[in-house]
Every structure is written in structure tokens, then in C-alpha cells.
Design a protein around this motif. Sequence first.
Motif, PDB file in Angstrom:
ATOM      1  N   CYS A  62      33.362  33.075  45.946  1.00 28.13           N
ATOM      2  CA  CYS A  62      32.168  32.391  45.456  1.00 28.13           C
ATOM      3  C   CYS A  62      31.320  33.387  44.659  1.00 28.13           C
ATOM      4  O   CYS A  62      31.352  34.586  44.916  1.00 28.13           O
ATOM      5  CB  CYS A  62      31.389  31.877  46.669  1.00 28.13           C
TER       6      CYS A  62
ATOM      7  N   SER B 286      28.314  33.882  44.993  1.00 29.35           N
ATOM      8  CA  SER B 286      27.418  34.565  45.934  1.00 29.35           C
ATOM      9  C   SER B 286      28.051  35.842  46.485  1.00 29.35           C
ATOM     10  O   SER B 286      27.346  36.799  46.803  1.00 29.35           O
ATOM     11  CB  SER B 286      27.083  33.651  47.113  1.00 29.35           C
TER      12      SER B 286
ATOM     13  N   ARG C 161      38.382  28.254  40.538  1.00 25.17           N
ATOM     14  CA  ARG C 161      38.043  29.018  41.720  1.00 25.17           C
ATOM     15  C   ARG C 161      39.188  29.937  42.094  1.00 25.17           C
ATOM     16  O   ARG C 161      40.344  29.495  42.161  1.00 25.17           O
ATOM     17  CB  ARG C 161      37.801  28.037  42.895  1.00 25.17           C
TER      18      ARG C 161
ATOM     19  N   HIS D 116      32.867  33.114  52.255  1.00 20.34           N
ATOM     20  CA  HIS D 116      32.421  32.001  53.091  1.00 20.34           C
ATOM     21  C   HIS D 116      33.099  30.682  52.706  1.00 20.34           C
ATOM     22  O   HIS D 116      32.512  29.618  52.805  1.00 20.34           O
ATOM     23  CB  HIS D 116      30.888  31.903  53.146  1.00 20.34           C
TER      24      HIS D 116
ATOM     25  N   CYS E 141      32.301  25.799  50.238  1.00 24.35           N
ATOM     26  CA  CYS E 141      31.013  26.118  49.603  1.00 24.35           C
ATOM     27  C   CYS E 141      30.843  25.302  48.327  1.00 24.35           C
ATOM     28  O   CYS E 141      29.967  24.467  48.226  1.00 24.35           O
ATOM     29  CB  CYS E 141      30.860  27.618  49.324  1.00 24.35           C
TER      30      CYS E 141
ATOM     31  N   CYS F 279      29.591  28.329  54.877  1.00 25.70           N
ATOM     32  CA  CYS F 279      28.576  29.351  54.636  1.00 25.70           C
ATOM     33  C   CYS F 279      27.763  29.727  55.865  1.00 25.70           C
ATOM     34  O   CYS F 279      26.944  30.640  55.806  1.00 25.70           O
ATOM     35  CB  CYS F 279      27.629  28.878  53.543  1.00 25.70           C
TER      36      CYS F 279
HETATM   37 ZN   LIG Z   1      29.241  30.170  48.122  1.00 25.87          ZN
END
Ligand SMILES: [Zn+2]
Length: 353
Positions: free
Chosen positions: A47, A49, A344, A69, A165, A95
Motif C-alpha cells: 500500500c 501507506s 497493486r 496491512h 486496504c 489495517c
Molecule cells: Zn493501506
Amino acid sequence: MTAATNEYPTKAYGASDTSGHIAPMDITRRGLRDDDVLIDISHCGICHSDLHTARNDWGRTTYPVVPGHEIVGTVAALGDGVTRHTVGDRVAIGCMVDSCKECSHCEQGLEQDCKQGMVGTYGGTDRHDGSKTHGGYSNRIVCRDEFVLKVPDALSSEHAAPLLCAGITTFWPLNTWKVGKGSKVAVAGLGGLGHMGVKFAVAMGAEVTVLSRSEDKRCDAMELGAHDFLITTDKAAMKAQSGTFDMVLNTIPVRHNVTPYLHLLKIDGVQVLVGMIDMMPEVHTGLFLGRKILTGSGIGGLEETQQMLDLCAEKNIVPEIEIIPMQDVNTAYDRMEASDVKYRFVIDMESLQ
Ligand SMILES: [Zn+2]
Ligand SMILES: [Zn+2]
């Protein structure tokens, strides 16, 4: 290794400083509490993040940090009090790994907005022993049973991972505002989140338009099932669509002007910003006339996350993925920053053995 008090030595990959470089490291997973599940991780999605946290872009990372996550794996052992899972079950963690489960938000199934703060899957603080949580770039993880979701048989593990996520983050607002047949939805930003937003909105029966700054992504948008494509720099085209959308699902991950998207909304229309982007440019309050809503949302609660996984299995809604070995994660970060992934990255944790 089966006694409940034993800790579990664990192979992981993480960052040790603000360079964000991800390298092998050894960590320990706690011995199982009564309500804990030990999971052998098979896949973990990457991700945005993860990258921001590894590089301390948000100024709150403590090192070392093991990101990840979007976790899928198999139940390997259970705490004495766990009844909802069985050894061998295919399961997932998103997450969060814990929350108070008692406050009014948790009681509504909004654990992500727990008044005491949900415990992040990585970089969080365990509610019981104060230890730091570490994420899915690792071969196993220990997690409170209620925060472990079930992966339906019809979903492959690699395709399930990004749903934890990117999937729930886009599903939740669409589901909350009851997008369905007759809804007109615009999706801004066509990355990991945006591409799932398009797939969900299409599956829910909405008429879906992808918003983009240039022509480049038109083919991709149509391939994902979008019905229309609108170039946000084309003033005449934007004006022609003014006041016509029920929702703008805004997945743009960087600071930007949200005003053009407010113009697109009809009466009671809503623009949902998913995730956090720090400070935004000023917005004229006149743009909210017509009961237009500008709001935000982050991931989704446990029950809705399970609903989403079940729906994805039932309707075959799956992310577009590229599977990589753990060792390629730094290259994957660089490519993700350059938007060079459709859509992804998923780490195959076999590569860690
Ligand atoms: Zn994420
Ligand atoms: Zn709570």
C-alpha cells in the motif's frame, strides 16, 4: 512452539531509518493470549501507506518498522479461547489488529474510528503490553481473533490481499452512501484505490466516470469497466457535467484542489476523500450550497470488511495485481511512486522462506 506462552521468532522485512530502505530483519511475535490467532502469512499487498511510513513522510514513524496491512495467510495455532477460527483456515488481516470493542463507535461496527484509537497493524501500540505492532512483510503474525477475517474459498489469496486496504477503503463509502442502480459516480485517481473504486461502483450497478488530468488513462479506465472518462483540465467538458454526479470518490493521494469536483455534484451529492492528505487548498463555502457534502473516510469496520470479501467472492470482483518476491520490495516502491504498476503489488511470502 505450540505452548501458549512461547514467543514466535519471525522473519521480516522492514525499514530502520528515514531512507525507507526495506531490508531483512528478525522480529518476535508474542506468545498466544486466549483470544489470539497465529497466522502463517502467504501474501501481503503493498500500500502507498507502507512507503510513506517507511520514509517517515508523515513524521510519526518510529524505527524499526515492518510495513504491510493487506495480509492473507493460514491459521497455524489458536489461543485457548478462540472458537471462531480453525487451524488451516484461510484468513486475512487489514489495517487494524485491535480496538476497545466497547465504545459507541466500536459498538456500531466502526472499529476503525474507535474512540480509544484502533491499533494499527504496523507502527501501532499493543493495548495490553505496550509493545509495537509489526505488519505483514513477514512470515507470520499474531492477532486478536475478532480482527481476523475469513477469506472465502472463491477468492485466491493473492487477489484477496489488496482488498484488505484498497478494497475496503473504496467499498465503504460506496456502500455507506448506498450507491447502486441509477447512481452516477465519478472516481478521481486511478491507482490501487481508484481501480477498486471503479470495479465496486460498476458491480453495484452505478454509471461510472473516471476523472483524470489527461487522456492517458482512458483505455485503462474503460477496460476496468468505466462507462465514461472526463478530463478535468477540459473546462467545457467539466462544465457540461456540472451538477450531475451523486458521488465523487476522490482517491487522489496528494494535496490538490477539490473545488472542480464539488462543481460536479448534484443536490445532496457527496465528495468522499479517502485516506489522509494533510492540509488542502481553501474551498469557497458557496460550493457547499445545494447541500453538497465534502467528507472523508478511512478503511471500514470489521463486519463490512467481511461483507466486502464475501461480495468479491460472489461477484468475482478482484484487484489487478502484480506478484513479486519479498526481495523486490524496494524496486516496487520506486515503481509505485512512478505510478508504474497496474494496480497493486502483492508480495508472495514463499520468497521469504
Ligand atoms: Zn493501506
Ligand atoms: Zn472503541
